[in-house]
Design an enzyme around this catalytic site. Structure first.
Site, PDB file in Angstrom:
ATOM      1  N   SER A  11       0.849  -1.181   0.000  1.00  0.00           N
ATOM      2  CA  SER A  11       0.000   0.000   0.000  1.00  0.00           C
ATOM      3  C   SER A  11       0.888   1.235   0.000  1.00  0.00           C
ATOM      4  O   SER A  11       2.094   1.152   0.278  1.00  0.00           O
ATOM      5  CB  SER A  11      -0.875  -0.006   1.265  1.00  0.00           C
ATOM      6  OG  SER A  11      -1.539   1.221   1.449  1.00  0.00           O
ATOM      7  N   TYR A  32      -1.590  -0.668  10.815  1.00  0.00           N
ATOM      8  CA  TYR A  32      -1.797  -1.045   9.419  1.00  0.00           C
ATOM      9  C   TYR A  32      -0.563  -0.694   8.581  1.00  0.00           C
ATOM     10  O   TYR A  32      -0.101  -1.513   7.782  1.00  0.00           O
ATOM     11  CB  TYR A  32      -3.034  -0.335   8.869  1.00  0.00           C
ATOM     12  CG  TYR A  32      -3.329  -0.662   7.425  1.00  0.00           C
ATOM     13  CD1 TYR A  32      -3.827  -1.907   7.062  1.00  0.00           C
ATOM     14  CD2 TYR A  32      -3.109   0.277   6.417  1.00  0.00           C
ATOM     15  CE1 TYR A  32      -4.103  -2.213   5.738  1.00  0.00           C
ATOM     16  CE2 TYR A  32      -3.386  -0.018   5.085  1.00  0.00           C
ATOM     17  CZ  TYR A  32      -3.876  -1.263   4.756  1.00  0.00           C
ATOM     18  OH  TYR A  32      -4.131  -1.561   3.440  1.00  0.00           O
TER      19      TYR A  32
END
Length: 272
Positions: A165, A178
């Protein structure tokens, strides 16, 4: 009889042409495993790979979803096998690889997509959610790689696609854990590439999406974190799951001497 013979020969010729057409697709005779295929990027990727001729093994914890996906692939003329799989359980991922090899004769591509994103501010101490992200986003990727690697090493080929990501490059408030998991995926993937690509011809691609509209946003239980990301998504048009699937398809359809190592893809509005 002459008419029947003509029709039979025409039908046979048509089937032959269709088969020849299928074999000319970029991923014909290839088999791809996609984890987390029940929705979002995983589902879009499974559809994209099947449309280019791949046999797709679509896996997820929500088996009813991948069953529906496989029916859709079949309706479009593709080949798919739905399997229930929780990537937190190494034996379940190993079983997916074993079944795929028996059904299709081998495995060529792994798209390690399964992931969760219950964002929260650290001071709210949602420890169970932290641990769940570590289990799925890091350990799940490791289990998936461990399951396919023996086959890839044996055949001296294969393609591992991991989903990191923008959060694997930057850290954002409310996303600390995360981001940590996605930084880990990025480091792991680059290490894999360095070890496997030069000697064993196993290609590794890291996909790093920015803001994407998927069901992941619905897993955020922290009201403060949810409000922040919802406001952010209102700033412009986010990416679609199909946009990420297109990037994955580009990477896996390159010729064997081309290794697309990293694809960072942001929506136009996204600055960071």
């Amino acid at each position: 009889m002459a008419v029947k013979g003509f029709l039979d020969s025409s039908k046979a010729a048509l089937l032959k042409l269709r088969k020849q057409g299928a074999d000319t697709k970029p991923l014909s005779r290839k088999t791809a495993i996609v984890t987390g295929a029940s929705s979002g990027i995983g589902q879009a990727t499974a559809l994209a790979l099947a449309r280019e001729g791949a046999n797709v093994v679509a896996t997820a914890r929500r088996f009813d979803r991948v069953e529906d996906l496989s029916r859709r692939i079949a309706q479009e003329g593709g080949n798919s096998l739905p399997l229930r799989c929780d990537v937190r359980e190494p034996t379940e991922v190993e079983n997916v690889v074993d079944v795929a090899r028996k059904r299709f004769g081998g495995v060529d591509i792994l798209v390690a997509n399964a992931g969760i994103m219950p964002l929260s501010l650290m001071r709210h101490l949602r420890v169970a959610e932290w641990m769940a992200m570590v289990d799925v986003n890091i350990k799940g990727v490791l289990s998936s790689i461990a399951a396919v690697l023996p086959a890839f090493l044996e055949q001296k080929s294969g393609h591992i696609v991991t989903l990191s990501s923008v959060a694997g490059r930057k850290v954002f408030p409310g996303s600390a854990v995360y981001c940590a998991t996605k930084h880990a995926v990025r480091a792991l993937s680059e290490g894999l590439r360095m070890e496997l690509s030069p000697s064993d011809h196993i290609r590794v691609t890291i996909i790093e999406p920015g803001a994407v509209t998927t069901e992941l946003l619905g897993t955020i239980t922290d009201p403060e974190a949810l409000q922040g990301i919802q406001q952010y998504f209102q700033e412009g048009q986010a990416l679609r799951a199909e946009d990420i699937a297109s990037a994955i398809l580009y990477a896996v359809t390159q010729p064997p001497h081309v290794n697309v190592n990293e694809v960072l893809i942001r929506p136009t509005f996204q600055e960071l």
